[in-house]
Structure formats: structure tokens, C-alpha cells
Design a protein around this motif. Structure first.
Motif, PDB file in Angstrom:
ATOM      1  N   CYS A 275       3.239 -14.243  13.722  1.00 25.24           N
ATOM      2  CA  CYS A 275       2.791 -13.409  12.599  1.00 25.24           C
ATOM      3  C   CYS A 275       3.953 -12.645  11.969  1.00 25.24           C
ATOM      4  CB  CYS A 275       1.699 -12.448  13.055  1.00 25.24           C
ATOM      5  SG  CYS A 275       2.265 -11.289  14.316  1.00 25.24           S
ATOM      6  N   TYR A 276       5.042 -12.469  12.736  1.00 30.66           N
ATOM      7  CA  TYR A 276       6.127 -11.640  12.194  1.00 30.66           C
ATOM      8  C   TYR A 276       7.247 -12.455  11.563  1.00 30.66           C
ATOM      9  CZ  TYR A 276       8.158 -12.772  16.796  1.00 30.66           C
ATOM     10  OH  TYR A 276       8.617 -13.427  17.905  1.00 30.66           O
ATOM     11  N   ASN A 277       7.275 -13.758  11.800  1.00 25.44           N
ATOM     12  CA  ASN A 277       8.390 -14.520  11.245  1.00 25.44           C
ATOM     13  C   ASN A 277       7.937 -15.735  10.432  1.00 25.44           C
ATOM     14  OD1 ASN A 277      10.971 -15.305  10.661  1.00 25.44           O
ATOM     15  ND2 ASN A 277      11.393 -16.222  12.648  1.00 25.44           N
ATOM     16  N   GLU A 278       7.457 -16.775  11.136  1.00 20.61           N
ATOM     17  CA  GLU A 278       7.170 -18.029  10.424  1.00 20.61           C
ATOM     18  C   GLU A 278       6.077 -17.863   9.364  1.00 20.61           C
ATOM     19  OE1 GLU A 278       7.532 -17.857  13.706  1.00 20.61           O
ATOM     20  OE2 GLU A 278       9.352 -19.047  14.035  1.00 20.61           O
ATOM     21  N   GLN A 279       5.080 -17.043   9.715  1.00 21.06           N
ATOM     22  CA  GLN A 279       3.977 -16.875   8.763  1.00 21.06           C
ATOM     23  C   GLN A 279       4.489 -16.289   7.440  1.00 21.06           C
ATOM     24  OE1 GLN A 279       0.397 -15.164  10.337  1.00 21.06           O
ATOM     25  NE2 GLN A 279      -0.498 -14.846   8.310  1.00 21.06           N
ATOM     26  N   SER A 280       5.283 -15.229   7.555  1.00 16.93           N
ATOM     27  CA  SER A 280       5.790 -14.627   6.316  1.00 16.93           C
ATOM     28  C   SER A 280       6.835 -15.526   5.666  1.00 16.93           C
ATOM     29  CB  SER A 280       6.326 -13.222   6.564  1.00 16.93           C
ATOM     30  OG  SER A 280       7.197 -13.222   7.650  1.00 16.93           O
ATOM     31  N   GLU A 281       7.604 -16.251   6.477  1.00 10.90           N
ATOM     32  CA  GLU A 281       8.613 -17.139   5.887  1.00 10.90           C
ATOM     33  C   GLU A 281       7.944 -18.236   5.048  1.00 10.90           C
ATOM     34  OE1 GLU A 281      11.709 -18.255   8.635  1.00 10.90           O
ATOM     35  OE2 GLU A 281      12.391 -19.834   7.283  1.00 10.90           O
ATOM     36  N   LEU A 282       6.832 -18.748   5.575  1.00 13.05           N
ATOM     37  CA  LEU A 282       6.100 -19.767   4.812  1.00 13.05           C
ATOM     38  C   LEU A 282       5.568 -19.190   3.505  1.00 13.05           C
ATOM     39  CD1 LEU A 282       3.846 -21.878   7.207  1.00 13.05           C
ATOM     40  CD2 LEU A 282       5.548 -22.717   5.586  1.00 13.05           C
TER      41      LEU A 282
ATOM     42  N   ALA B 258       9.623 -29.307   8.026  1.00 13.73           N
ATOM     43  CA  ALA B 258       8.793 -30.500   8.234  1.00 13.73           C
ATOM     44  C   ALA B 258       7.364 -30.247   7.766  1.00 13.73           C
ATOM     45  CB  ALA B 258       8.813 -30.876   9.716  1.00 13.73           C
ATOM     46  N   PHE B 259       6.897 -29.010   8.001  1.00 17.52           N
ATOM     47  CA  PHE B 259       5.529 -28.667   7.597  1.00 17.52           C
ATOM     48  C   PHE B 259       5.424 -28.645   6.071  1.00 17.52           C
ATOM     49  CE2 PHE B 259       2.154 -25.531   6.709  1.00 17.52           C
ATOM     50  CZ  PHE B 259       1.109 -26.104   7.418  1.00 17.52           C
ATOM     51  N   ARG B 260       6.415 -28.016   5.425  1.00 12.80           N
ATOM     52  CA  ARG B 260       6.394 -27.926   3.955  1.00 12.80           C
ATOM     53  C   ARG B 260       6.494 -29.315   3.326  1.00 12.80           C
ATOM     54  NH1 ARG B 260       9.447 -22.817   4.264  1.00 12.80           N
ATOM     55  NH2 ARG B 260      11.337 -24.050   4.473  1.00 12.80           N
ATOM     56  N   ALA B 261       7.249 -30.205   3.996  1.00 13.70           N
ATOM     57  CA  ALA B 261       7.397 -31.572   3.470  1.00 13.70           C
ATOM     58  C   ALA B 261       6.184 -32.431   3.809  1.00 13.70           C
ATOM     59  CB  ALA B 261       8.663 -32.205   4.037  1.00 13.70           C
ATOM     60  N   ARG B 262       5.235 -31.845   4.505  1.00  9.81           N
ATOM     61  CA  ARG B 262       3.994 -32.522   4.926  1.00  9.81           C
ATOM     62  C   ARG B 262       4.299 -33.724   5.830  1.00  9.81           C
ATOM     63  NH1 ARG B 262      -0.852 -30.922   2.583  1.00  9.81           N
ATOM     64  NH2 ARG B 262      -0.519 -29.172   1.173  1.00  9.81           N
TER      65      ARG B 262
END
Lengths: 323, 580
Positions: A179-186, A166-170
Motif C-alpha cells: 500500500c505504501y509503494n507499488e500501489q501509489s507507484e502504479l 510487466a503488469f503495465r505492459a499486460r
């Protein structure tokens, strides 16, 4: 003859039942460790301990069960389907407040991993005032209230699935990331995270310790030797993962393959490194213990933002190793 | 022998090295231009192929979007009137066999949701069940409003293709079409699920030729949707792949492509060079790419170069062998020539040794000053002169053998020997006759000698001489020069027993005799002009007061100056006799 046959059958049944009962005591029925998320490097120490046979060395049959997005870790503990669960300190504290007599037997992550990320600049927490913030299911509500406590007007918090998509699709503007998962995944998806668009939750004075291992107080009291053996083997697993990061990541990836989860070496190795960083407490080394300070942090959080909860949990009740 | 061998080796090596360098330059430039040419073509061709693939995918995507959008009006109608929306969904699935499921979601405030006892909103689900299509209402605990296929299009208010998900072991992708009201708010949503293969097979089956490289596609989450390595699909992202293979250019290219760019460029991946062609697929938010390794692109050229180099090596080996043999022969010939020249040099010394070199020639006589000079055109020559003094008589000879070189020098030696062997009682005619008979006998090569043999009585000044076809003597008196008249005779060697005739005259004290061979008069300058006897006489006229040596030195200098470096074509001999 008929009597003899009946007596024989009854005797055989009795022997079988006794054998079954004994087998439980002989640990043929495994103890279950249920993690609060899917198999990933976040739980590397337990996977390593299981794969390297550290639990077996302790004569401890441990079955690793990972979150299946249907069963909640706290519920698993409450129902007795798992003897050990991993969860966050705040979740565990709330469960205790809600009446589940659980105890912390090992604290792994000593820092808060959360940040809030926006597509737009966040000069300070005040920029979040009145915003819609979209979080994943299971995101601890106490943080929502605590963060709102730092804002001139509260943000609106919503739970959705697939927060990152949803974030990537704005479709959404502000989300939490670890810091260990979503941040690097993005970042791995090609999204460029700018430091100006990020606020660390710890910078708001909310550096609350996160993952730990919990069991019920009853289990702790009745199986203290089992708990001790489990903790020894798990610590050994974590230490092995720190000394042999590549091998440990390969074990994690194998688990993910088994569960048909996405397999990404780069992602898992980065997660493992970040988790190892979070394992270190104030002394700069992994202690695997819950300090009174860390406990007080979450207690104060609930005292302040816990919707008027008056109940106070004692450190020694929560962390039984001090008794 | 070893020296010759090493010289031949060295010479062969130098020739082969030179040819190799030339070949190297030629082949390098050929390769460079051939590669540039094929690269340019490859850029164009790969881009065209990528475009073709992208359009195939876009066609597939658009046909699904059209299929869904075509049912919008019917759905709006059914939703407005409260009819069975399941009919619309069934029709959609019946018409489009690619779709496996269809969903219609209603917002909480929609009257139909309220009517059906779902004030929180509801979702219809149509799915295939064998040959028929079943329609159900999804249970409330499904929370469709917070699923990405519903939540995202609702918020962005436009069509949305989800990222693929695994569902019951299958890779599913969803297309969602929001139905907006007059205020632009979504009140319902129509979505369809289809296997990811419907899209990716479009790409995978498009290119079958291995030489055409490999096709890949990257989704909007950065994950591979298509890749020849199946482990990459839905696992690796272009960022993790680039970073694990140290390919920053590839990462930058993918970022550009996912931002909407298209083109071709070289990228390095895992230490190898690849030409990548890429294109953004609008709507779906994917990028499609074709990658071809540089070595595959130029493999045909390199294969050709390999054959050329192999042929070249074989040719060079043969050339080296031939060169070695030729150079060995040449070196041998050079050695023989050197040896011959050395022998000629010795012959020259011997020949010069036969001529009087010390003047005045012994025994000295107060009435005579003699000097002579001979300069052969080659190492050995056919000119000759000699003098000797016996009983107050000066015997002299000057001659010129026909031809040059070794044969002439042998005849010259014979002539001088015969002259020296003559009794002093012999008159010049007798001497010439004897020489003639000796030379003419067995003269198969028809060689002949022009000569003058003379005898000067130093007491009386009486001169008798015999001229056998030679240039006349000059008589130098004070301030004047004249030819001494003489009876013509044949050169010696042409006819045995030829009756030679004698000439006699008297010369006065102070007069000089100047004898010379035709090499003087016929000396050439670079313009091919001859020195001429007239020029000699004119010079001699000015030198009548000089000693014999000074006279000859002056003539020699003048002839040398006249020639101005032009090759000397004939032997030059001059003799001066000053009667005092």
C-alpha cells in the motif's frame, strides 16, 4: 643502535594496534544498519535519526547502508557486515528457523501492507485459483503458501524483475503490491486501480506485522547499551518524521539523489504518510514493540504453512526485551 | 471663478470619460478578436509542430526496429544451423552506430542452449569494446528470463520497448524483438540497447526558438523522458507533477494522450494557463507534447495593447488639457452671455417702463378710451408708442425703428424722449420734423423710424397727423373698417430738413382709430404665410363694438393663434383710440 631501532618499531606497532583496538570500543568504527530495500520513506525514521544527529547524541556511530540489490539484509547480519538490519517479521522468523540467532529489537510496521492486484475483477480470493502470480525477488514464500491455502486450487507463483512494468505492459495479470509503494507507484504512472480488482492479504486473515529491526542475539547480549541507544535514537527519528513530515521527506529525497535513485516528492510524501499509518499498532499509536499477538501471528503462519516445520520459537527468545 | 473652474473640470472629465469608454470598448473588442485569431493559428501551428516532432521520433524508432528486424532472417538461419550467432550481432552493431549493445536470448528448450551446456537457456551479449565488438555468453546468475526486456515480449509476443533504466550512470532503453515459432511461441529474442539520448535528442534539438514553447515527452510509465527541467526526467510522472501543481486538466490530458489520443487543449498548471499540443507515439508508447504559456502566445498582442494604452493615455492627457481650456472659454462666454441677457432683461424693463402701461392713461377723459400693446420680438425692440393729454387734445405717436435689438431700442428711446419733450403748441408736422432732424444728425448707421404723430381734439373730433412712412391708420366705424388716406412722407432719420406734410380729418364720436406696426401684418405662421393687413381689417370689422382693450386683446389672440408657435420675427405694436 640497530637493536634500539627494532625495539622502537615494534613498540610503535604495538601502540598502533592497541589504539586500533581501543578505537573500535570507542565507536570510531561505525555500527551498520542495513535496510532491506533502497533509500525511501519506508526507512524515514532511521534517515532522520542519522541526519538530525540523534545517533550522534547517543554517542553512537551508525552508518546507514541501503539494499544494493546484491546483498540481502539477512546475509549481511549473518556475515557480521551489519550489526542491525531491517526486514519483515516473516523473513526474520524464517531466518531464525534456518538457524540464524537473530532477535527483534524494534517492531515498526504492525500491519500487513500487501494486496493482490489483477487487471480483471477479483470477487474473492477464489478467483486467484490456478492463476499465475508474479512477485518480485525476495517476496516471502510463506505468503505464497498461505494464500494458496485459501484457494480451491493453488496459484502458480513466479519471481520476476520489474513486476510493475510487466503488469503495465499486460504481460502478467496478477501481482502483489504494497500500500505504501507499488500501489501509489502504479497510480502515479496513470494506471487506475479499481477496488474490485484488488484483494488485501489482511482480508484473508493474514494481517502479519512487517518491518522491524533485528540484530544477532550475541550482539544484543554483549552490546545491550548500544542496542538500547540505537532504539532510543531511531524512535526519536520516527517521531520527528511524524511531526516534521516535509523536512523528513526532503532528507529521504537527498539520500535518493545521492544514490542516483529517482526523486519524486509526491511519491515519497505519500509513502511516508502510509508508513506512519502502519507504525500504529492496535492501540492506534506507534509502540515500536513486537507484541506477543503479532509474534504468534507469524508463528502460526509458519506452523500452518511452513512446509511441516516442527520447530517452535519462543516469543521471549525472539523478542529479548521481555527477558 | 471657482465655479467656472469646476464646471470646466466636470465637462472635461465627462468628455474624457466618454472617449475612454468608447476606446475601452474598441480596444477590448480588438483584443478579443486578435487573441481569438492568434489562438486559432497557435492551435494549428503547435499541433503541426507536435506532429513533426512525433514523426521524427517515430522515424527514429522505426529505423531502429527495422535495423533489428532486418537481421531476423539471418539470426533464424544461424540459430537453425547452430552457426555463430555472434556474427549476426556484430553485423547489427557495425551497421547501426546508435546501438551500444545487442543480446540474443534462447529459450531453455532450444537445442543450441542445451548443446552449449545451458539447459536453462542462454543469452549472448555483443558489446562495443573500443573499435571492436566483443561477444560473450552472459553468466547464468543474470536471470535474463525474468528481466523485463525478455520476459515482457515473450509474454505479449510482439516487439517491446522497455522503460528506460540507469546502467553505469547512463540512461539506457532496450528494444526487443521476439522470434516466434510456427506455434506462435517465442524460442529466441533479439534485443538492442541504446542510450535514451538517441531518442530524446530528436525532440530536444527540434525546437530551439524559446517563443515556440517547450517540448516534453512522457513514457509509458508516466515518467517524463524529456522536460526543460532536468529534475523531472525519469523522476516525476505526469500524475505526481499534476497533483503537486494542482493541474487536473493536464493530468486528464496526459491520460488521454497515453491512451492514444492527440490534439490541443488549454490546461492550467501552477496557476498559469498553457496551450498544450500532444500526440501519441505508437510502438514506443510515449506521448510527445509542446506547451506554450498563454501569456507567451498573446505577448505580442498585449505588448501592442500596452503601447496603445500608453499612447491613449498621452492623447487623453492632451485632450483633457485642450478640453479644459475650451470648456473654460465656453463657460466664460456663457457667463458673459448670461450677464448680457440679464442686462437685456433690465433694458427690456426700462424700455417697457418708458411706455404708458396703465389705461386709461392719466388724466382720464370722458371722451376717450385708449389702449395700446407692444410685444418686442427680442428682449428689447424698436417699436414705440406714446400718448398724453393736454388741454383737451390727445397727442399720440406710434413708430417702428428699422432693425431690431439694442440699436433699435436706443433710437426708440430717443424718439420717445423727443416726442415727450415737444411743446403742446407744436403741430404733428413740427414734431416729426424735429425728431427727423435729431435722428438724421450723425446717423452713421442710416437707421430710420417710420411713425405717425397725431393730435386729436377731443372737443371737436378734429384729427391732424403726420405719417412718416408708417402703415396707414384704420378708421373703425360701426361694422366697417377703412384706411385713412394720408399724404406720403419719408421715414424720419433719412434726410435732414425733409418737408413733412400734414394730414387733417374729422372723426365722429363712436369711431375708433386703430394704429399698428408692420409686425402685425408681417407675422408669420409655420408655413411662412403672412398675417396681412386684410386679415386685420377683416377681424377689426367684427369688433367695432368692443372697447379698445377688448379689441386689442382679440387682435393679439388672433395673431398668436395664426402664428401657431412660429418664431416672432418683428416687434408687434397696436394702439386703439376710441373717440366717445
Amino acid at each position: 643502535m640497530k637493536k634500539f631501532l627494532i625495539i622502537s618499531v615494534l613498540f610503535a606497532s604495538l601502540v598502533t594496534m592497541i589504539a586500533f583496538a581501543v578505537s573500535r570500543d570507542s565507536h570510531h568504527v561505525p555500527y551498520v544498519l542495513y535496510t532491506h530495500w533502497t533509500a525511501q520513506s519506508q526507512f524515514g525514521g532511521y534517515i532522520v535519526a542519522s541526519e538530525k544527529g540523534f545517533y550522534r547524541d547517543e554517542k553512537l556511530p551508525i552508518a546507514l547502508h541501503f539494499d544494493d540489490s546484491v546483498h540481502n539484509a539477512i546475509d549481511m547480519l549473518r556475515s557480521g557486515k551489519a550489526q542491525f538490519v531491517t526486514t519483515t517479521l516473516s523473513n526474520a522468523y524464517r531466518a531464525r528457523l534456518e538457524g540464524l540467532k537473530l532477535v527483534n529489537v524494534m517492531q515498526t510496521m504492525h500491519h500487513c501492507s500487501y494486496s493482490l492486484l489483477s487487471h480483471n475483477k477479483l470477487k474473492s480470493a477464489k478467483d486467484l485459483a490456478g492463476k499465475d502470480i508474479y512477485v518480485w525477488h525476495g517476496f516471502d514464500e510463506i505468503f505464497c503458501r498461505a494464500i494458496n491455502g485459501h484457494l480451491p486450487s493453488p496459484a502458480r507463483w513466479h519471481q520476476i524483475f520489474t513486476v510493475l512494468e510487466a503488469f503495465r505492459a499486460r504481460a502478467v495479470d496478477v501481482i502483489p503490491i504494497t500500500c505504501y509503494n507499488e500501489q501509489s507507484e502504479l497510480e502515479e504512472s496513470g494506471y487506475e486501480i479499481k477496488a474490485d480488482n484488488l484483494i488485501k492479504v489482511s482480508d484473508l486473515g493474514l494481517d502479519i506485522a512487517e518491518d522491524g529491526v533485528y540484530c544477532t542475539e550475541d550482539f544484543f547480549n554483549s552490546h545491550r547499551d548500544v542496542v538500547e541507544a540505537f532504539i532510543r535514537a531511531s524512535i526519536k527519528g520516527w517521531q520527528y518524521s511524524m511531526d516534521n513530515i516535509e523536512e523528513s521527506v526532503q532528507m529521504v529525497l537527498e539520500k535518493r539523489r545521492k544514490f542516483s535513485l529517482s526523486v519524486n516528492h509526491y511519491h515519497e510524501i505519500n509513502m511516508m504518510r502510509e508508513i506512519h499509518r502502519l507504525l500504529k499498532d492496535e492501540s492506534g499509536t506507534p509502540s515500536f514493540t513486537l507484541s506477543e499477538n503479532e509474534f504468534n501471528g507469524v508463528r502460526d503462519l509458519y506452523r500452518k504453512y511452513g512446509n511441516g516445520t516442527a520447530q517452535i520459537i519462543d516469543y521471549k527468545e525472539f523478542y529479548p526485551w521481555t527477558r | 471663478m471657482d465655479k467656472i473652474k469646476s464646471m470646466a473640470m466636470r465637462a472635461s472629465f465627462m468628455v474624457v470619460a466618454f472617449v475612454t469608454i468608447i476606446f475601452g470598448i474598441l480596444i477590448s473588442s480588438n483584443i478579443y478578436f486578435a487573441i481569438r485569431d492568434i489562438e486559432e493559428k497557435e492551435h494549428v501551428q503547435m499541433y503541426a509542430e507536435t506532429k513533426y516532432l512525433a514523426y521524427r521520433l517515430i522515424n527514429q524508432v522505426q529505423s531502429i526496429e527495422s535495423s533489428v528486424e532486418a537481421h531476423e532472417q539471418a539470426l533464424r538461419h544461424y540459430l537453425r544451423d547452430g552457426d555463430d550467432v555472434g556474427e549476426v550481432m556484430r553485423d547489427l552493431l557495425r551497421r547501426d552506430k546508435r546501438l551500444i549493445e545487442c543480446n540474443v536470448g534462447l529459450e531453455p528448450d532450444h537445442f543450441l542452449a542445451k548443446t552449449l551446456g545451458n539447459p536453462e537457456g542462454l543469452m549472448y551479449r555483443a558489446y562495443r569494446e573500443g573499435d571492436s565488438i566483443a561477444v560473450v555468453i552472459k553468466p547464468n546468475d543474470y536471470h535474463f528470463q525474468v528481466q523485463s526486456f525478455y520476459f515482457i515480449p515473450k509474454h505479449i509476443k510482439r516487439n517491446y520497448w522497455t522503460e528506460p533504466v540507469m546502467s553505469n550512470g547512463a540512461r539506457i532503453i532496450t528494444f526487443s524483438h521476439p522470434l516466434l515459432d510456427n506455434d506462435g511461441r517465442m524460442f529466441a529474442l533479439l534485443s538492442v540497447d541504446l542510450p535514451l539520448e538517441v531518442l530524446v535528442d530528436t525532440l530536444q534539438t527540434a525546437i530551439k526558438d524559446d517563443n515556440a514553447g517547450f517540448v516534453y515527452a512522457i513514457g509509458k510509465s508516466g515518467r517524463y523522458m524529456v522536460h526543460p527541467n532536468n529534475d523531472f526526467v525519469l523522476n516525476e510522472t505526469f500524475v505526481t507533477n499534476s497533483r503537486e501543481h494542482d493541474a487536473p486538466k493536464f493530468e486528464a490530458m496526459c491520460r488521454k494522450a497515453l491512451a492514444g489520443a492527440s490534439g490541443t487543449q488549454y490546461v492550467e498548471y501552477g496557476g498559469k494557463n498553457f496551450l498544450d499540443s500532444y500526440m501519441y507515439v505508437n510502438g514506443l508508447g510515449w506521448m510527445v507534447g509542446i506547451a506554450k504559456s498563454w501569456s507567451a502566445i498573446v505577448s505580442d498582442i498585449l505588448k501592442g495593447v500596452g503601447y496603445s494604452i500608453l499612447t491613449f493615455i498621452v492623447c487623453m492627457a492632451l485632450l483633457t488639457l485642450v478640453m479644459y481650456k475650451l470648456m473654460k472659454q465656453l463657460t466664460n462666454m456663457t457667463a458673459v452671455k448670461e450677464s448680457f441677457e440679464k442686462e437685456l432683461f433690465i433694458a427690456h424693463d426700462i424700455q417697457m417702463g418708458m411706455l404708458p402701461r396703465i389705461f386709461p392713461a392719466p388724466p382720464a377723459h370722458p371722451n376717450i378710451d385708449v389702449f395700446a400693446y407692444l410685444n418686442p420680438a427680442k428682449e428689447v425692440g424698436g417699436d414705440l408708442y406714446d400718448i398724453f393729454l393736454k388741454k383737451d387734445k390727445l397727442h399720440f405717436i406710434i413708430g417702428d425703428v428699422s432693425g431690431k435689438g439694442v440699436p433699435a431700442s436706443l433710437v426708440m428711446a430717443i424718439t420717445i424722449s423727443l416726442f415727450r419733450s415737444m411743446d403742446n403748441a407744436c403741430s404733428p408736422v413740427e414734431v416729426v420734423t424735429r425728431i427727423n432732424n435729431s435722428v438724421a444728425a450723425n446717423n452713421e448707421r442710416n437707421m430710420f423710424v417710420t411713425l405717425i404723430v397725431g393730435e386729436l381734439d377731443l372737443e371737436t373730433g378734429h384729427l391732424c397727423f403726420c405719417n412718416a412712412g408708417h402703415d396707414p391708420m384704420l378708421l373703425l366705424t360701426e361694422g366697417s373698417v377703412e384706411r385713412i388716406p394720408m399724404l406720403p412722407n419719408l421715414p424720419v432719420g433719412l434726410m435732414e430738413d425733409f418737408p413733412y406734410r400734414m394730414n387733417e380729418t374729422d372723426i365722429k364720436k363712436g369711431e375708433r382709430l386703430l394704429l399698428y406696426t408692420d409686425g402685425v401684418a408681417e407675422a408669420e405662421n409655420p408655413d411662412k404665410n403672412l398675417y396681412t393687413i386684410e386679415r386685420l381689417m377683416s377681424l377689426a370689422e367684427k369688433l367695432t363694438d368692443r372697447s379698445s382693450r377688448e379689441l386689442i386683446d382679440s387682435i393679439q389672440t388672433d395673431v398668436t393663434n395664426f402664428a401657431s408657435g412660429a418664431d416672432q420675427s418683428d416687434d408687434i405694436t397696436i394702439m386703439a383710440i376710441h373717440y366717445m
